[in-house]
Design a protein around this motif. Structure first.
Motif, PDB file in Angstrom:
ATOM      1  N   ALA A   1       0.939  -1.321   0.233  1.00 15.74           N
ATOM      2  CA  ALA A   1      -0.177   0.014  -0.081  1.00 15.74           C
ATOM      3  C   ALA A   1       0.749   1.182  -0.005  1.00 15.74           C
ATOM      4  O   ALA A   1       0.340   2.226  -0.860  1.00 15.74           O
ATOM      5  CB  ALA A   1      -0.831   0.087   1.390  1.00 15.74           C
TER       6      ALA A   1
ATOM      7  N   LYS B   1       0.003   7.621  -6.929  1.00 13.42           N
ATOM      8  CA  LYS B   1      -0.972   8.457  -7.149  1.00 13.42           C
ATOM      9  C   LYS B   1      -0.791   9.694  -7.337  1.00 13.42           C
ATOM     10  O   LYS B   1       0.300  10.328  -6.572  1.00 13.42           O
ATOM     11  CB  LYS B   1      -2.031   8.295  -5.809  1.00 13.42           C
ATOM     12  CG  LYS B   1      -2.576   6.937  -5.694  1.00 13.42           C
ATOM     13  CD  LYS B   1      -3.669   6.969  -4.471  1.00 13.42           C
ATOM     14  CE  LYS B   1      -4.257   5.453  -4.179  1.00 13.42           C
ATOM     15  NZ  LYS B   1      -5.078   5.759  -3.070  1.00 13.42           N
TER      16      LYS B   1
ATOM     17  N   ASN C   1       0.579   3.693  -3.077  1.00  9.06           N
ATOM     18  CA  ASN C   1       0.019   5.191  -2.661  1.00  9.06           C
ATOM     19  C   ASN C   1       0.836   6.255  -3.136  1.00  9.06           C
ATOM     20  O   ASN C   1       0.478   7.453  -3.356  1.00  9.06           O
ATOM     21  CB  ASN C   1      -0.295   5.091  -1.160  1.00  9.06           C
ATOM     22  CG  ASN C   1      -1.671   4.486  -0.991  1.00  9.06           C
ATOM     23  OD1 ASN C   1      -2.388   4.334  -1.751  1.00  9.06           O
ATOM     24  ND2 ASN C   1      -1.717   4.172   0.616  1.00  9.06           N
TER      25      ASN C   1
END
Length: 69
Positions: A61, A68, A65
């Motif tokens: 994660a 992004k 992330n």
């Protein structure tokens, strides 16, 4: 085994998912992992793939992330 095969989170989802194609060779490799002659099928292909993807997305994660915009 507990994390990917015996985890029933995705065994009978309440919501229908969009169908996704999987390479037939990969599909049969997974089916061989999931099928035991003594016990029969341990879990569905769909549940196994969802469990593996969920674990991967959770484990990575932080990296994901960062990608992004």
């Amino acid at each position: 085994m507990e994390r990917f095969i015996y985890n029933n989170t995705y065994a009978a989802p309440q919501v229908k998912y969009i169908t996704t194609e999987i390479d037939p060779e990969i599909e049969w490799k997974i089916r061989r992992i999931l099928f035991c002659r003594k016990k029969g099928r341990s879990c569905s292909l769909k549940a196994f793939v969802n469990n593996v993807l969920a674990a991967h997305l959770e484990e990575y994660a932080d990296v994901i992330n960062q990608l992004k915009p």
